[in-house]
Motif scaffolding. Sequence first.
Motif, PDB file in Angstrom:
ATOM      1  N   PHE A  56      -5.537  31.776  24.016  1.00 49.74           N
ATOM      2  CA  PHE A  56      -5.485  33.209  23.962  1.00 49.74           C
ATOM      3  C   PHE A  56      -4.262  33.763  23.285  1.00 49.74           C
ATOM      4  O   PHE A  56      -4.158  34.421  22.374  1.00 49.74           O
ATOM      5  N   ILE A  57      -2.848  33.004  23.497  1.00 52.01           N
ATOM      6  CA  ILE A  57      -1.867  33.427  23.273  1.00 52.01           C
ATOM      7  C   ILE A  57      -1.751  33.133  21.642  1.00 52.01           C
ATOM      8  O   ILE A  57      -1.170  33.578  20.783  1.00 52.01           O
ATOM      9  N   ALA A  58      -2.653  31.821  21.300  1.00 52.66           N
ATOM     10  CA  ALA A  58      -2.403  31.465  19.860  1.00 52.66           C
ATOM     11  C   ALA A  58      -3.289  32.301  19.030  1.00 52.66           C
ATOM     12  O   ALA A  58      -2.801  32.621  17.802  1.00 52.66           O
ATOM     13  N   GLY A  59      -4.196  33.031  19.688  1.00 51.10           N
ATOM     14  CA  GLY A  59      -4.952  34.082  18.771  1.00 51.10           C
ATOM     15  C   GLY A  59      -4.328  35.380  18.643  1.00 51.10           C
ATOM     16  O   GLY A  59      -4.668  36.241  17.531  1.00 51.10           O
ATOM     17  N   SER A  60      -3.422  35.735  19.778  1.00 49.02           N
ATOM     18  CA  SER A  60      -2.839  36.843  19.604  1.00 49.02           C
ATOM     19  C   SER A  60      -1.284  37.058  19.294  1.00 49.02           C
ATOM     20  O   SER A  60      -0.734  38.034  19.583  1.00 49.02           O
ATOM     21  N   GLY A  64       1.400  29.000  18.211  1.00 43.61           N
ATOM     22  CA  GLY A  64       0.190  28.350  18.544  1.00 43.61           C
ATOM     23  C   GLY A  64      -0.002  27.812  19.773  1.00 43.61           C
ATOM     24  O   GLY A  64       0.747  27.921  20.609  1.00 43.61           O
ATOM     25  N   SER A  65      -1.358  27.475  20.075  1.00 41.94           N
ATOM     26  CA  SER A  65      -1.491  27.126  21.757  1.00 41.94           C
ATOM     27  C   SER A  65      -0.541  25.753  22.033  1.00 41.94           C
ATOM     28  O   SER A  65      -0.283  25.561  23.052  1.00 41.94           O
ATOM     29  N   GLY A  95      -9.919  26.130  17.932  1.00 41.25           N
ATOM     30  CA  GLY A  95      -9.574  27.511  18.373  1.00 41.25           C
ATOM     31  C   GLY A  95      -8.922  28.335  17.305  1.00 41.25           C
ATOM     32  O   GLY A  95      -9.362  29.542  17.192  1.00 41.25           O
ATOM     33  N   MET A  96      -7.924  27.914  16.432  1.00 44.12           N
ATOM     34  CA  MET A  96      -7.477  28.570  15.180  1.00 44.12           C
ATOM     35  C   MET A  96      -8.317  29.200  14.249  1.00 44.12           C
ATOM     36  O   MET A  96      -8.221  30.042  13.633  1.00 44.12           O
ATOM     37  N   VAL A 260     -13.693  26.382  25.848  1.00 42.36           N
ATOM     38  CA  VAL A 260     -12.746  27.435  26.273  1.00 42.36           C
ATOM     39  C   VAL A 260     -12.253  28.092  24.940  1.00 42.36           C
ATOM     40  O   VAL A 260     -12.092  29.118  25.033  1.00 42.36           O
ATOM     41  N   VAL A 261     -11.680  27.071  24.306  1.00 42.09           N
ATOM     42  CA  VAL A 261     -10.743  27.531  22.825  1.00 42.09           C
ATOM     43  C   VAL A 261     -11.556  28.502  22.043  1.00 42.09           C
ATOM     44  O   VAL A 261     -11.038  29.323  21.323  1.00 42.09           O
ATOM     45  N   VAL A 262     -12.797  28.084  21.863  1.00 43.04           N
ATOM     46  CA  VAL A 262     -13.900  28.425  21.043  1.00 43.04           C
ATOM     47  C   VAL A 262     -14.304  30.149  21.334  1.00 43.04           C
ATOM     48  O   VAL A 262     -14.513  31.083  20.504  1.00 43.04           O
ATOM     49  N   PHE A 263     -13.799  30.443  22.444  1.00 40.55           N
ATOM     50  CA  PHE A 263     -13.908  31.907  23.005  1.00 40.55           C
ATOM     51  C   PHE A 263     -12.507  32.587  23.130  1.00 40.55           C
ATOM     52  O   PHE A 263     -12.359  33.855  22.467  1.00 40.55           O
TER      53      PHE A 263
END
Length: 332
Positions: A56-60, A64-65, A95-96, A260-263
Motif C-alpha cells: 500500500f505504501i509502495a503505491g501511495s 517502494g515496498s 505490486g509496482m 496481497v500486493v496485486v490488490f
Amino acid sequence: MTTSTPAQPTRRLPVMYFCFLISVLVCWGFYISTLTDISVLTSRWAAALTMVFGSFIAGSSPEGSAAISYPVFTLLLKIPPPIARNFSFAIQSIGMTSASLLILGLRVRVDWNYIRYVTLGGVFGLVLGTYYIVPLISPVAAKLFFVSLWLSFGITLWRENQKATRRVVDTIDSFGRPDQIRLALFGLVGGVISSIFGTGINIFTFCLVTIYYRLNEKVATPSSVIIMTIETLLGFFLHAGVLGDFSQESFELWLACIPVVVFFAPLGAFVITKLPRQLIARLLYGILFVQFIGAILVIRPSAPQLLLCALTLGAGLGLFAYIARLRRTATG
C-alpha cells in the motif's frame, strides 16, 4: 445565441490493470493447485501481513515496498539480506507493475521527462551496484545511513511546505540538457541504492524533483512509482535470469505475497489520486519518521553507528537546505 453544455468527462477504466490482475491471479491459482502441500503459504503469513502495509505504501508514496519489507524481513524475521533484497525485486515486479498500470489506466498526471532520464541513469546504476557495490556494503550500516538521509529530506520538505509562498509546478518546464544530465546522474546513484535494498531510486530522485524543481508531490509520487516499476523489473531479471541467485526461500515468500500486493499496491496508487498535495506530503513525513525510528529500535545501533546517523542527518539537512535555496534558471 445557444450555449453548449460542457461534455462530461468519460469514465476512465484501467483495462490494462484488470487484464494484468486477472492474468496474475489465474497463473498464481493454477500453480497453487499443483502443489501437494500448501504449508509454503501458511508458514509465510508474517511476510504476507507485512506486504499488506508495504505494498500500500509502495503505491501511495515514493517509497517502494522494500522500505517496509527489507527491515522487517532482515531484522525481525531474521531473513538474510540477499534473500530479502531479491524478494523485494520479485514482489515489486507484481505490486509496482499493478500500481503503474492503474496509474496509466486512470491517466494520472506524471512527468515523463522525470521518468525517462532518471530511468536511463538508473539502469546503469542498478547494474553497476549489483556487480561492484553490493559485495562491499555492510547492510546494517547502509540501512542506517539511508534512513537518516531520508529523514533529513523529510524534515527539509516539511520546512519548505511551511512557507506560505512556496510555489509548486505540475511539470518540469524549460527542460534542457543540464536537466537531462542532472536527472540521469541522480538516477545513476539511485540505481546503486536500489541494488542494495531493492528500492531507493524512487525516493532519492523524488528528493531532487520536489526540492530543487518544486514538482508537485501529487505528480512526483505516481512518477516515482513508474520509475521504481521499471527498475524493479530489471532487478528481478538480473537476479533470477542472469545471476541465478533467486533462492527457493525468496520464491516461497514471493508466492505467499502475490495475491496481497496485486490488490494493495494499486489501492495505494488509487487513494493517492484522491488526496490533496499537502496531505500526501504529510503522509510522506510520517513514513520517513516511522522508518527511521523503526530502524533505530530494531537495529539498536552502537555508539559509532549512532554517530553515523547523526553525521548523515546533519549532512543531509545541509545538502537539502542548500538545494532548496537554489533558484533554477530557465535553462536548468
